[in-house]
Design an enzyme around this catalytic site. Structure first.
Site, PDB file in Angstrom:
ATOM      1  N   LEU A  79      25.228  32.737  28.509  1.00  0.00           N
ATOM      2  CA  LEU A  79      24.697  33.527  27.352  1.00  0.00           C
ATOM      3  C   LEU A  79      25.953  34.053  26.487  1.00  0.00           C
ATOM      4  O   LEU A  79      26.839  34.150  26.906  1.00  0.00           O
ATOM      5  CB  LEU A  79      24.283  35.119  28.163  1.00  0.00           C
ATOM      6  CG  LEU A  79      23.523  35.966  27.287  1.00  0.00           C
ATOM      7  CD1 LEU A  79      22.440  35.506  26.601  1.00  0.00           C
ATOM      8  CD2 LEU A  79      23.373  37.225  27.775  1.00  0.00           C
ATOM      9  N   PHE A  94      35.572  43.389  32.074  1.00  0.00           N
ATOM     10  CA  PHE A  94      35.890  43.178  30.923  1.00  0.00           C
ATOM     11  C   PHE A  94      37.279  44.253  30.483  1.00  0.00           C
ATOM     12  O   PHE A  94      37.111  45.525  30.943  1.00  0.00           O
ATOM     13  CB  PHE A  94      35.173  43.140  29.857  1.00  0.00           C
ATOM     14  CG  PHE A  94      34.021  41.904  29.661  1.00  0.00           C
ATOM     15  CD1 PHE A  94      34.386  40.732  29.971  1.00  0.00           C
ATOM     16  CD2 PHE A  94      32.838  42.423  29.685  1.00  0.00           C
ATOM     17  CE1 PHE A  94      33.346  39.529  30.132  1.00  0.00           C
ATOM     18  CE2 PHE A  94      31.816  41.370  29.725  1.00  0.00           C
ATOM     19  CZ  PHE A  94      32.089  39.815  30.156  1.00  0.00           C
ATOM     20  N   ALA A 109      45.595  44.445  31.868  1.00  0.00           N
ATOM     21  CA  ALA A 109      45.697  44.611  33.173  1.00  0.00           C
ATOM     22  C   ALA A 109      45.280  43.259  34.043  1.00  0.00           C
ATOM     23  O   ALA A 109      44.485  43.010  33.832  1.00  0.00           O
ATOM     24  CB  ALA A 109      44.896  46.003  33.718  1.00  0.00           C
ATOM     25  N   ASP A 142      43.165  43.248  42.694  1.00  0.00           N
ATOM     26  CA  ASP A 142      41.798  42.698  42.365  1.00  0.00           C
ATOM     27  C   ASP A 142      40.874  43.044  43.322  1.00  0.00           C
ATOM     28  O   ASP A 142      39.669  43.521  43.216  1.00  0.00           O
ATOM     29  CB  ASP A 142      41.943  41.235  41.931  1.00  0.00           C
ATOM     30  CG  ASP A 142      42.434  40.790  40.618  1.00  0.00           C
ATOM     31  OD1 ASP A 142      42.261  41.882  39.784  1.00  0.00           O
ATOM     32  OD2 ASP A 142      42.639  39.669  40.451  1.00  0.00           O
ATOM     33  N   GLY A 154      61.500  55.116  60.791  1.00  0.00           N
ATOM     34  CA  GLY A 154      60.284  54.700  61.343  1.00  0.00           C
ATOM     35  C   GLY A 154      60.310  54.170  62.640  1.00  0.00           C
ATOM     36  O   GLY A 154      61.326  54.297  63.319  1.00  0.00           O
TER      37      GLY A 154
END
Length: 397
Positions: free
Chosen positions: A71, A96, A137, A168, A232
Site C-alpha cells: 500500500l 513509525f 530510536a 525492541d 550480592g
C-alpha cells in the site's frame, strides 16, 4: 474451544522487530493480521531485496500466520484504501516515528471518525509526547538512553549493549498487552482508543536491581560483568569447563552447601569465609576460584548433571544453534520446523503465551511482498480483480 482473538482484524504497519512481534502474538492468538508494506517492502525486507534475496529468518519468524499486502500511503488512492480497511478493522498498529501517519494525512484523528471502535496502537522509542519525543530510536540507542549499556560489560571495559534486541521485543510485548487491554475495555464501552508504548518506559523496570543499588549506596551502579553489583550472591558467574562454560548461581546458603558437597569440599562447610552470602561476596575471588577448580576438570554435561541432581541453579552457556535445536522447546511446541517457500526448511517460534483452553494456531509461512493484494483488496474490500490491477498500475499498491 476457540482462539482468544478470533474475529479480530488487525492492520499491521509494524516494521523491523517491535511492531511485527506484537502482531505476530496477535496472529498466533487467532487474529486476522494483515501486514501492510509500502510497494518496496518494509525496512527489514528492503535490506534483503537490495542484495537480491526475498526474505530472511527474522522476517519469516515475526510475520508468520499473517496475510500481506502492499500500500502506497503517499498516493490519494492508497489513503482511500486504508480508510476502507479501517472501516472494517478492529486494530491498527504502527511503530513509525511519532507523527508519521499524521504527516501523511491518515493519523488517529482522521481515522477515528471512520471507525470509533478502532484501537490505534503506536510503538515508539520515547513516546508521542515529552521533550524527547522526536529523538531517533533504535534498539541500540534506547539501550544507551535507558541505562542498560551503563551496567553491561566488564568493570574496566566500555559500556556494552545487551546481545539480543531486548528493547525492541520488550516494546513489542507491551504493545501487545496494550492492544489486548484496549480490546477488553472496548467490550464494556463500545469505543476504541489510542494506545501507545515507549520502548524506554517498557525497559525501565528491568534495571530494578541497579536502582536499588543506588538507593542503598548513593553510588552510580557499576558494570560488573557477570557478577552481581554490590554485596550480592556468590558464586554468581559463568565458569570455564573443559568444553565451554556453565553459569552457576547459588541463590541460598543451602545451594552453596550442596555445591560444596558436589565439589568434594565439605571440609569448607564451616569455613567463615564462605558461610554466608555476605561472607562469600567479601571473598568473591576465593569463592569463584573454588568453583573454577572443580569445573575446569569437567565437561559442561558433567557439571549440569551434578548440579541438577542436587538442585543447584546452573545451566550450560549454549550458542544460538544449540538453542534453535533445543529438544525441550521442540517437544513443547514452542519451536516448530516448517517449510517456507523462500527459505526451505526453517525453525520458527510459536507464541510463548499458553492458553490451555484455546485451540492451537497451526504455523503458516510469512507472506511474500504483496502476496494477498487480490484477496484483501479484491475480495475483502470487494473491489474485484480488474480494480486491483488498476490500483497496481497506478502505483497505489
Amino acid at each position: 474451544m476457540t482462539t482468544p482473538l478470533a474475529g479480530i482484524t488487525v492492520l499491521d504497519f509494524g516494521q523491523i522487530y517491535q511492531g511485527p512481534y506484537a502482531t505476530m502474538l496477535m496472529a498466533k492468538a487467532g487474529a486476522d493480521v494483515i501486514k501492510i508494506e509500502p510497494p518496496g517492502g518494509e525496512p527489514l525486507r528492503r535490506r534483503v531485496i537490495a542484495t537480491g534475496g526475498e526474505t530472511t529468518l527474522p522476517i519469516a519468524m515475526l510475520n508468520a500466520n499473517k496475510r500481506g499486502v502492499t500500500l502506497n500511503l503517499k498516493s490519494d488512492a492508497g489513503k482511500d484504501l486504508l480508510k476502507q480497511m479501517v472501516a472494517r478493522a478492529d486494530v491498527l498498529l504502527e511503530n513509525f516515528a511519532p507523527g508519521t501517519l499524521d504527516g501523511l494525512g491518515v493519523g488517529y484523528d482522521v481515522l477515528r471518525p471512520i471507525n470509533p471502535r478502532l484501537i490505534y496502537a503506536t510503538g515508539t522509542g520515547f513516546g508521542i509526547s515529552g521533550p524527547d519525543r522526536d529523538n531517533l530510536a533504535m534498539d541500540f540507542t534506547v539501550q544507551a538512553a535507558s541505562g542498560i549499556m551503563s551496567i553491561t560489560g566488564d568493570p574496566d571495559g566500555p559500556p556494552m549493549k545487551a546481545g539480543p534486541a531486548l528493547v525492541d521485543f520488550l516494546g513489542g510485548i507491551h504493545l501487545y498487552a496494550a492492544v489486548v487491554s484496549a480490546l477488553l475495555q472496548r467490550q464494556a464501552t463500545g469505543q476504541g482508543q489510542l494506545v501507545e508504548v515507549a520502548m524506554q518506559e517498557a525497559v525501565y523496570p528491568t534495571l530494578a536491581t541497579s536502582y536499588d543499588y543506588h538507593l542503598r549506596t548513593g553510588k552510580v551502579p557499576p558494570r560488573t560483568g557477570n557478577r552481581p553489583a554490590g554485596l550480592g550472591s556468590a558464586p554468581y558467574n559463568a565458569f570455564r569447563t573443559r568444553d565451554g562454560w556453565v553459569a552457576i548461581y547459588t541463590v541460598t546458603d543451602a545451594h552453596w552447601q550442596a555445591l560444596l558437597r558436589v565439589m568434594g569440599r565439605a571440609d569448607l562447610l564451616d569455613d567463615p569465609r564462605f558461610a554466608t552470602h555476605a561472607a562469600r561476596a567479601r571473598n568473591m575471588d576465593a569463592t569463584e576460584a573454588l568453583v573454577t577448580a572443580w569445573t575446569v576438570g569437567l565437561d559442561n554435561a558433567d557439571v549440569v548433571a551434578a548440579t541438577k541432581r542436587h538442585r543447584i541453579p546452573a545451566a550450560a552457556v549454549r550458542n544460538a544453534v544449540e538453542v534453535m535445536n533445543d529438544r525441550h522447546m521442540h517437544d513443547r511446541g514452542m519451536l516448530q520446523r516448517i517449510e517456507h517457500p523462500a527459505l526451505g526448511s526453517i525453525i520458527v517460534p510459536n507464541s510463548p503465551l499458553r492458553l490451555h483452553g484455546s485451540e492451537p494456531v497451526e504455523p503458516l509461512p510469512s507472506p511474500s511482498l504483496g502476496q494477498h493484494n487480490l484477496a484483501i483488496y479484491g475480495e475483502w474490500l470487494g473491489l474485484g480483480a480488474d480494480a486491483v490491477a488498476a490500483l497496481e498500475q497506478a502505483g497505489a499498491i
